[in-house]
Design an enzyme around this catalytic site. Structure first.
Site, mmCIF file in Angstrom:
data_model
loop_
_atom_site.group_PDB
_atom_site.id
_atom_site.type_symbol
_atom_site.label_atom_id
_atom_site.label_comp_id
_atom_site.label_asym_id
_atom_site.label_seq_id
_atom_site.Cartn_x
_atom_site.Cartn_y
_atom_site.Cartn_z
ATOM 1 N N ASP A 47 -2.065 16.029 22.812
ATOM 2 C CA ASP A 47 -2.711 17.200 22.192
ATOM 3 C C ASP A 47 -4.155 17.228 22.677
ATOM 4 O O ASP A 47 -4.659 16.242 23.239
ATOM 5 C CB ASP A 47 -2.659 17.064 20.650
ATOM 6 C CG ASP A 47 -3.380 18.204 19.932
ATOM 7 O OD1 ASP A 47 -3.235 19.368 20.358
ATOM 8 O OD2 ASP A 47 -4.105 17.942 18.949
ATOM 9 N N SER A 48 -4.832 18.329 22.408
ATOM 10 C CA SER A 48 -6.260 18.411 22.717
ATOM 11 C C SER A 48 -7.056 17.370 21.936
ATOM 12 O O SER A 48 -8.192 17.085 22.284
ATOM 13 C CB SER A 48 -6.783 19.806 22.359
ATOM 14 O OG SER A 48 -6.665 20.006 20.958
ATOM 15 N N CYS A 97 0.704 20.620 21.117
ATOM 16 C CA CYS A 97 -0.467 21.498 21.058
ATOM 17 C C CYS A 97 -0.005 22.916 21.380
ATOM 18 O O CYS A 97 0.414 23.190 22.510
ATOM 19 C CB CYS A 97 -1.497 21.028 22.087
ATOM 20 S SG CYS A 97 -2.948 22.090 22.205
ATOM 21 N N GLU A 116 -10.799 17.249 13.624
ATOM 22 C CA GLU A 116 -11.289 16.314 14.659
ATOM 23 C C GLU A 116 -12.293 15.331 14.062
ATOM 24 O O GLU A 116 -12.425 14.207 14.516
ATOM 25 C CB GLU A 116 -11.936 17.080 15.825
ATOM 26 C CG GLU A 116 -10.949 17.613 16.836
ATOM 27 C CD GLU A 116 -10.127 16.530 17.533
ATOM 28 O OE1 GLU A 116 -10.718 15.622 18.119
ATOM 29 O OE2 GLU A 116 -8.886 16.607 17.475
ATOM 30 N N CYS A 154 -1.156 25.714 14.715
ATOM 31 C CA CYS A 154 -1.994 24.744 15.435
ATOM 32 C C CYS A 154 -1.717 23.391 14.787
ATOM 33 O O CYS A 154 -1.718 23.284 13.553
ATOM 34 C CB CYS A 154 -3.469 25.122 15.281
ATOM 35 S SG CYS A 154 -4.612 23.839 15.835
ATOM 36 N N HIS A 202 -3.340 20.766 14.415
ATOM 37 C CA HIS A 202 -4.392 20.203 13.552
ATOM 38 C C HIS A 202 -4.219 20.636 12.089
ATOM 39 O O HIS A 202 -4.599 19.913 11.173
ATOM 40 C CB HIS A 202 -5.774 20.662 14.034
ATOM 41 C CG HIS A 202 -6.287 19.938 15.247
ATOM 42 N ND1 HIS A 202 -5.765 20.131 16.503
ATOM 43 C CD2 HIS A 202 -7.282 19.023 15.390
ATOM 44 C CE1 HIS A 202 -6.423 19.369 17.373
ATOM 45 N NE2 HIS A 202 -7.342 18.680 16.717
HETATM 46 N N1 DGL Z 1 -3.997 21.343 18.214
HETATM 47 C C1 DGL Z 1 -4.079 22.450 19.088
HETATM 48 C C2 DGL Z 1 -2.972 23.478 18.845
HETATM 49 O O1 DGL Z 1 -1.926 23.147 18.309
HETATM 50 C C3 DGL Z 1 -5.367 23.141 19.385
HETATM 51 C C4 DGL Z 1 -6.685 22.693 18.913
HETATM 52 C C5 DGL Z 1 -7.789 23.038 19.880
HETATM 53 O O2 DGL Z 1 -8.383 24.139 19.798
HETATM 54 O O3 DGL Z 1 -8.031 22.213 20.735
HETATM 55 O O4 DGL Z 1 -3.106 24.611 19.241
#
Ligand code: DGL
Length: 274
Positions: A13-14, A76, A154, A186, A188
């Site tokens: 993931d990011s 992600c 984060e 997302c 997160h």
């Molecule tokens: N966790 C990521 C997603 O599912 C994106 C978060 C980011 O902006 O890096 O889209």
């Protein structure tokens, strides 16, 4: 000869959001060895252009394949939207990708309005437009780009007044527009699910596709007879492109399992040209 079934599953993931998907895989497939890359040093992806995301994800996928992964999971939504087909062409192992659960949400909504919390990149992507066209015709989609919530997670902040009020502001805008089903688009945001549910109230259904992704990983591995049939040995391994000491604290809050955390090797940490 090494047994291909004992090879690990590579997830990325990011940043730390994809740990929510890793957790689902860990619970569903306890025999599997897991590798995870958190690209926290280059997060967020949600405000970046496609070339930036493509270059980062290609490096990470190459690293995971080099580490022996038998399948790669894009944990992600933003990365899926930017590069899932390109990644499938680049690497030889199967790729499982997460995307916003618009289809089940459209089926569940009674008001005919589905809310999606995601990144700007995901919401603006052609892939998202196609997803909505294919699976949510006749349903109104209202969306919120939430970079502030990505930053919260984060930092390892998933509760408290700051998080509550930020989540409540996004959810209120979806509720004003009569959304009765909210998609966590997302990874997160899984860690803020309790706050989303609290802000939305009991009549709203919140949909998070992490478990469905774990089921898809199991299905793909089973189809190729690649599921491990032996108890895994050792700890899950996590690499970060961010600060390791800070990452250890944040990951410790979000990921309850024993793990080893290390910096991603420098060769895979090149800043994207675009
Ligand atoms: N966790 C990521 C997603 O599912 C994106 C978060 C980011 O902006 O890096 O889209």
């Amino acid at each position: 000869m090494t047994d291909a079934r004992l090879a690990p599953i590579g997830v990325f993931d990011s940043g730390v959001g994809g740990l929510s998907v890793l957790d689902e895989i860990r619970r569903l497939l306890p025999n599997e060895s897991l590798l995870y890359v958190a690209d926290s040093g280059f997060a967020p992806y949600g405000e970046r252009g496609t070339p930036y995301i493509e270059q980062r994800c290609a490096a990470i996928a190459d690293f995971l394949v080099g580490a022996g992964a038998k399948t790669i999971v894009i944990a992600c939504n933003t990365a899926t939207a930017a590069l899932a087909p390109a990644l499938r062409e680049r690497i030889a192992v199967p790729v499982v990708a997460i995307e916003p659960a618009v289809k089940p949400a459209a089926g569940a909504s009674r008001s005919g309005v589905v809310g999606v919390l995601a990144t700007q990149q995901t919401l603006a992507s052609e892939r998202f437009t196609r997803l909505v066209g294919a699976h949510a015709a006749g349903v109104e989609i209202v969306s919120e780009a939430c970079p502030d919530l990505v930053s919260l997670v984060e930092r390892g902040v998933t509760s408290g007044i700051e998080a509550e009020s930020m989540v409540a502001a996004h959810v209120a805008r979806l509720r004003e527009r009569r959304a009765d089903t909210i998609v966590l688009g997302c990874t997160h945001f899984h860690f803020l699910r309790g706050l989303v549910e609290k802000a939305a109230g009991p009549d709203v259904r919140v949909i998070d596709p992490g478990h469905a992704v774990a089921l898809e990983v199991r299905r793909r591995l089973a189809a190729r007879e690649l599921l491990s049939d032996q108890p895994r040995n050792g700890m899950d391994r996590i690499w970060t492109t961010g600060d390791v000491a800070a990452g250890n604290v944040v990951i410790g809050k979000l990921w309850p399992w024993p793990r080893e955390l290390a910096p991603l090797p420098a060769a895979y940490c090149m800043p994207p040209a675009a």
